[in-house]
Design an enzyme around this catalytic site. Sequence first.
Site, PDB file in Angstrom:
ATOM      1  N   SER A   1     -29.057  50.475  69.718  1.00 21.72           N
ATOM      2  CA  SER A   1     -29.326  49.545  70.815  1.00 21.72           C
ATOM      3  C   SER A   1     -29.748  48.152  70.387  1.00 21.72           C
ATOM      4  CB  SER A   1     -30.399  50.124  71.737  1.00 21.72           C
ATOM      5  OG  SER A   1     -29.837  51.079  72.600  1.00 21.72           O
TER       6      SER A   1
ATOM      7  N   LYS B   1     -27.761  45.318  71.682  1.00 24.19           N
ATOM      8  CA  LYS B   1     -27.986  44.650  72.966  1.00 24.19           C
ATOM      9  C   LYS B   1     -28.529  43.237  72.818  1.00 24.19           C
ATOM     10  CE  LYS B   1     -28.513  49.062  75.279  1.00 24.19           C
ATOM     11  NZ  LYS B   1     -29.372  50.241  75.263  1.00 24.19           N
TER      12      LYS B   1
ATOM     13  N   SER C   1     -33.996  48.935  77.559  1.00 20.94           N
ATOM     14  CA  SER C   1     -32.821  49.276  76.762  1.00 20.94           C
ATOM     15  C   SER C   1     -31.737  49.927  77.611  1.00 20.94           C
ATOM     16  CB  SER C   1     -33.201  50.205  75.593  1.00 20.94           C
ATOM     17  OG  SER C   1     -32.165  50.274  74.642  1.00 20.94           O
TER      18      SER C   1
END
Length: 478
Positions: A72, A75, A128
């Site tokens: 993640s 991101k 997230s």
Amino acid sequence: MLALALALPATVPARAFADVRGADEILGVTVEARGLPAAACPNVTAAYALVMTEDGEVLFSRDGLAQTHIASITKVMTAIVALDAGVALDSTVTVSQEAAQVGESSANLWAGDTLTLEAAVTGLMVSSGNDAAIAIADTLGEAMKTDEGQTANEAFVAAMNAKAAELGMTETLFANPHGLDIGQYDNEMYSCARDVALMCAYAMKNETFRSIVAKESAQITVKRADGKPVVIDLESTDKLLGTYEGACGVKTGYTEAAGNSFAGACDRGDGMLFAIVLGSPSEDARFEDAKALFDWVYNNRVSYALAHSPATVASAAQGGAEVPLVAQVSHQAWPGRTVAATFADPKAAVEVFAPEGNVSQEIVANELTGAVAAGDVVGMANFYQGNELIASQNLVACEDAPAPSIFEGVAIWWNRLWGNDEPAPTVIVNETPLIYSKSPSREDQKSIAAIAAGIDDEPAPAASESGEDGSAADGSNQ
């Protein structure tokens, strides 16, 4: 390193030297080549790690260019592309069926929800949200498509890779906007600790991004498909926020392939630092690793006092105040006579980064042949760390020293013809204490650093008149 470990006392805590590797690099030079003791190096458990200043200087690196999954942390680039797209923060993002059903870490968005771009980026970064990532890519990617066969998501990912290339992220390839790497998202993707640091440093220059990732919790408002507004509470996955001094973001990551990872930022008012840890053995370990990197940098920023003399002298130039005796400078016109000298600023110090090496000094005295008044410049001191000049100070006289009279001068000249009445040598009294020793003890390193900073409980002796006294576990991608 094995010999060093065996030599350590049994009472040292297990983590004290948890993982220090000879191949770890400090300022581009391996720990082994520098000859540093383990106590002087950061100990981190991550497979890949790096700490970098906001100016791009890499202070520590462990396999910083090795390609690996970053989950993640992807991101961060999704947020960069979204915020750089030139779209208003209050523009509308729509949540597709795919976005709502992506699973794993989530901002609790439903198919048909609409929300502002700012709210979507908040859901993306704070909790997230994989759902927020796809919603952003689907919405903004429409305007980024370069051919009819390209989907909005593909266009958005292409923009992510283009931005990575622009930032010099040479070891990075993105395949989706969220970082999932299993099932339908199991495509070629990778990055490295150095590239993640570059990405985060760029992202943190954006005020909106910086304010979002600094939030321990947040609320966003979404409009459901039936038109009703719903407030969603979000909790940050960044456990350093509010618990570690200066922590201000940026992103966690976890998949089975990536392991527990974290890209952290910290700012205590003297410039932002970025600690990147990829592939830590547990969720908690990634934060402990980041703290270890930050602590290592802060603990090694030493204010190094330039004056370290075992003696003091009363300075007529400063109203008789006691100052460090730096040198006894030879007065060439007199036999056996010196002039006590100190620094123009006896309290001068310079900030150094300790692992760059110990400090050395070069003191060059002027040739004194005439009258000297207290306060006159009688030499120059240069200080070096490695081969770099880090500070300079004028030497100034602490006392008056008259020149010989005509008759005294003639007598001295005559005696010197016969090899008598030679000038006294210049004696350097100031010292440059070690910043690092070869000792494996952390306590020894702290003691040495305190001495280098001028923290010494022992009073310095006064100089004699003659001047002879010295020289996530749940499988999500959070």
